[in-house]
Enzyme design. Sequence first.
Site, mmCIF file in Angstrom:
data_model
loop_
_atom_site.group_PDB
_atom_site.id
_atom_site.type_symbol
_atom_site.label_atom_id
_atom_site.label_comp_id
_atom_site.label_asym_id
_atom_site.label_seq_id
_atom_site.Cartn_x
_atom_site.Cartn_y
_atom_site.Cartn_z
ATOM 1 N N SER A 318 -18.808 36.248 19.227
ATOM 2 C CA SER A 318 -17.494 35.991 19.822
ATOM 3 C C SER A 318 -17.163 37.045 20.871
ATOM 4 O O SER A 318 -16.628 36.732 21.942
ATOM 5 C CB SER A 318 -16.416 35.994 18.731
ATOM 6 O OG SER A 318 -15.132 35.962 19.295
ATOM 7 N N TRP A 321 -19.167 36.285 23.861
ATOM 8 C CA TRP A 321 -18.611 35.118 24.548
ATOM 9 C C TRP A 321 -17.531 35.545 25.537
ATOM 10 O O TRP A 321 -17.408 34.983 26.625
ATOM 11 C CB TRP A 321 -18.012 34.150 23.515
ATOM 12 C CG TRP A 321 -17.352 32.949 24.119
ATOM 13 C CD1 TRP A 321 -17.926 31.748 24.423
ATOM 14 C CD2 TRP A 321 -15.971 32.818 24.515
ATOM 15 N NE1 TRP A 321 -17.007 30.883 24.971
ATOM 16 C CE2 TRP A 321 -15.792 31.525 25.045
ATOM 17 C CE3 TRP A 321 -14.871 33.679 24.470
ATOM 18 C CZ2 TRP A 321 -14.573 31.070 25.511
ATOM 19 C CZ3 TRP A 321 -13.649 33.227 24.946
ATOM 20 C CH2 TRP A 321 -13.508 31.926 25.457
ATOM 21 N N HIS A 322 -16.755 36.558 25.169
ATOM 22 C CA HIS A 322 -15.645 36.990 26.016
ATOM 23 C C HIS A 322 -16.114 37.686 27.288
ATOM 24 O O HIS A 322 -15.417 37.620 28.308
ATOM 25 C CB HIS A 322 -14.708 37.911 25.237
ATOM 26 C CG HIS A 322 -13.776 37.176 24.331
ATOM 27 N ND1 HIS A 322 -14.140 36.762 23.065
ATOM 28 C CD2 HIS A 322 -12.497 36.764 24.499
ATOM 29 C CE1 HIS A 322 -13.122 36.137 22.501
ATOM 30 N NE2 HIS A 322 -12.113 36.132 23.338
ATOM 31 N N GLY A 323 -17.231 38.346 27.249
ATOM 32 C CA GLY A 323 -17.672 39.015 28.460
ATOM 33 C C GLY A 323 -19.038 39.662 28.333
ATOM 34 O O GLY A 323 -19.473 40.019 27.236
ATOM 35 N N PHE A 476 -13.336 34.636 31.651
ATOM 36 C CA PHE A 476 -14.290 34.283 30.610
ATOM 37 C C PHE A 476 -14.785 32.851 30.768
ATOM 38 O O PHE A 476 -15.693 32.452 30.067
ATOM 39 C CB PHE A 476 -13.658 34.463 29.228
ATOM 40 C CG PHE A 476 -13.032 35.834 29.047
ATOM 41 C CD1 PHE A 476 -13.718 36.960 29.450
ATOM 42 C CD2 PHE A 476 -11.776 35.974 28.509
ATOM 43 C CE1 PHE A 476 -13.156 38.214 29.311
ATOM 44 C CE2 PHE A 476 -11.204 37.236 28.351
ATOM 45 C CZ PHE A 476 -11.897 38.351 28.756
#
Length: 476
Positions: A318, A321-323, A476
């Site tokens: 996770s 996923w954000h960066g 994102f």
Amino acid sequence: MLFNSFEFILFFPIVTFLFFVFPYKYRWMLLLASSCVFYAFFKWEYIFILLFTIIIDYYAGIWIHKTQGVKRKWALATSLVANIGVLALFKYYYFIIDNFNAVSYKINQTHYDPLWHFILPIGLSFHTFQAMSYTIEVYRGNQKVERNFGIYALYVMFYPQLVAGPIERPQNVLHQFYEKFDFDYERVKSGLRLMLWGMFKKVVIADNLSVFVDQVYGDLGKFQGMPILIATLFYSIQIFCDFSGYSDIALGSARVMGFNLMKNFDRPYSAKSISEFWKRWHISLSTWFRDYLYIPLGGNRVSTFRKYFNLFLVFMVSGLWHGASWNFVIWGTLHGFYQIIGQLTKNIQTKFFGLFGEKLSAAFQNIVTIVLVVFAWIFFRATKFSDAKYVIKNIFASSSHSFKEIIALIGTQNLIVVLLGILILEFVHRMQSKRDMGLWVENRPKWQRWSIYYFFLFFIITYGYFGEVQFIYFQF
């Protein structure tokens, strides 16, 4: 196109008017064309990246529907590889190269330049995950295959939630594109109210907070102590108001036309544990990881060690996923660690908090949760790991600025506006815990209702920060 832009002020009423004027059977075409225009305002070339995955996922869905056994698995694998491949190429290519160079330089002092240069498409992670949910649900038998290519393309590109969610499921959205929505005055009012509230959170609270936050985090070497602490606390409010504000505008603009999108936030800072926080924060993403990663890994049906490993892995992914940064990985890992510690100490917490009264216990748990969340936000906001280290080291150091100097940096008017905005936010959240705020406003006498509307419009127009500030989650 930004929701808080002049272009959107023109775009939204025109598209909405045409939507209700167009015959039912052509409305999806209008929405698809409008969504393409909306996305092209960022960079028109991005549409071709979307088109590539849309074509693959559309035919993969049909392939899954028509075939059995291994061929179905290959069809699903084709879709997942294409989507994850595009995400990896555009979002993680430089991250991989940089880390490879860091290792290779230590070994033999060699450096490799990137072969290609990309610009990360806006909202790539959002529509990639939404696209994958379609082929996964078709594969599982939970969603009928979509034969109309245009309708499927609209599912991925529907403009209200195209660039920052909520990350929808096909079961909730696809059938709505076939429904006949007539103009409904009450529904339109409800949607516009939600948009007004979202815009207030975005341009009055979040964007005004961003001025001081960006000052401090943009030049950390000049600050110590109190300015860093205030900027970090401000950021925790900024990111909530920014992202939930976007979600409210997205849900509201869709509701005006008749579409219902999933709720993405539910007063997350009222949570009394990290587990509860993630049931209230970015709900569409947390449920996506639950349904498509955590449960397939075994979820709670495996050994205790494996369950905790699954939790840790999901939150680490996770974060990624954000960066494409180790800071985001650390942020996700921290939340995974919080979750595991929370479960391991559940009995101890129950006994400890049982010593206090119910209200005091709830307040203490809420404060602990907020402190943990705010600490993790340091890694989320800092541009690099060394900046995060600096913040942690200096957040409680002797202040580099006096209280007067800090107020001068924030701006007296700006400070009054954001503090009033935060008080209004807290008041609304407390009201929401007891009743439906939309119904509450609707049931007020006409003069009270319109006074509320004009109050928020006045604040947005007079004190809103319209410096073309993008929504945080667009990156994102």
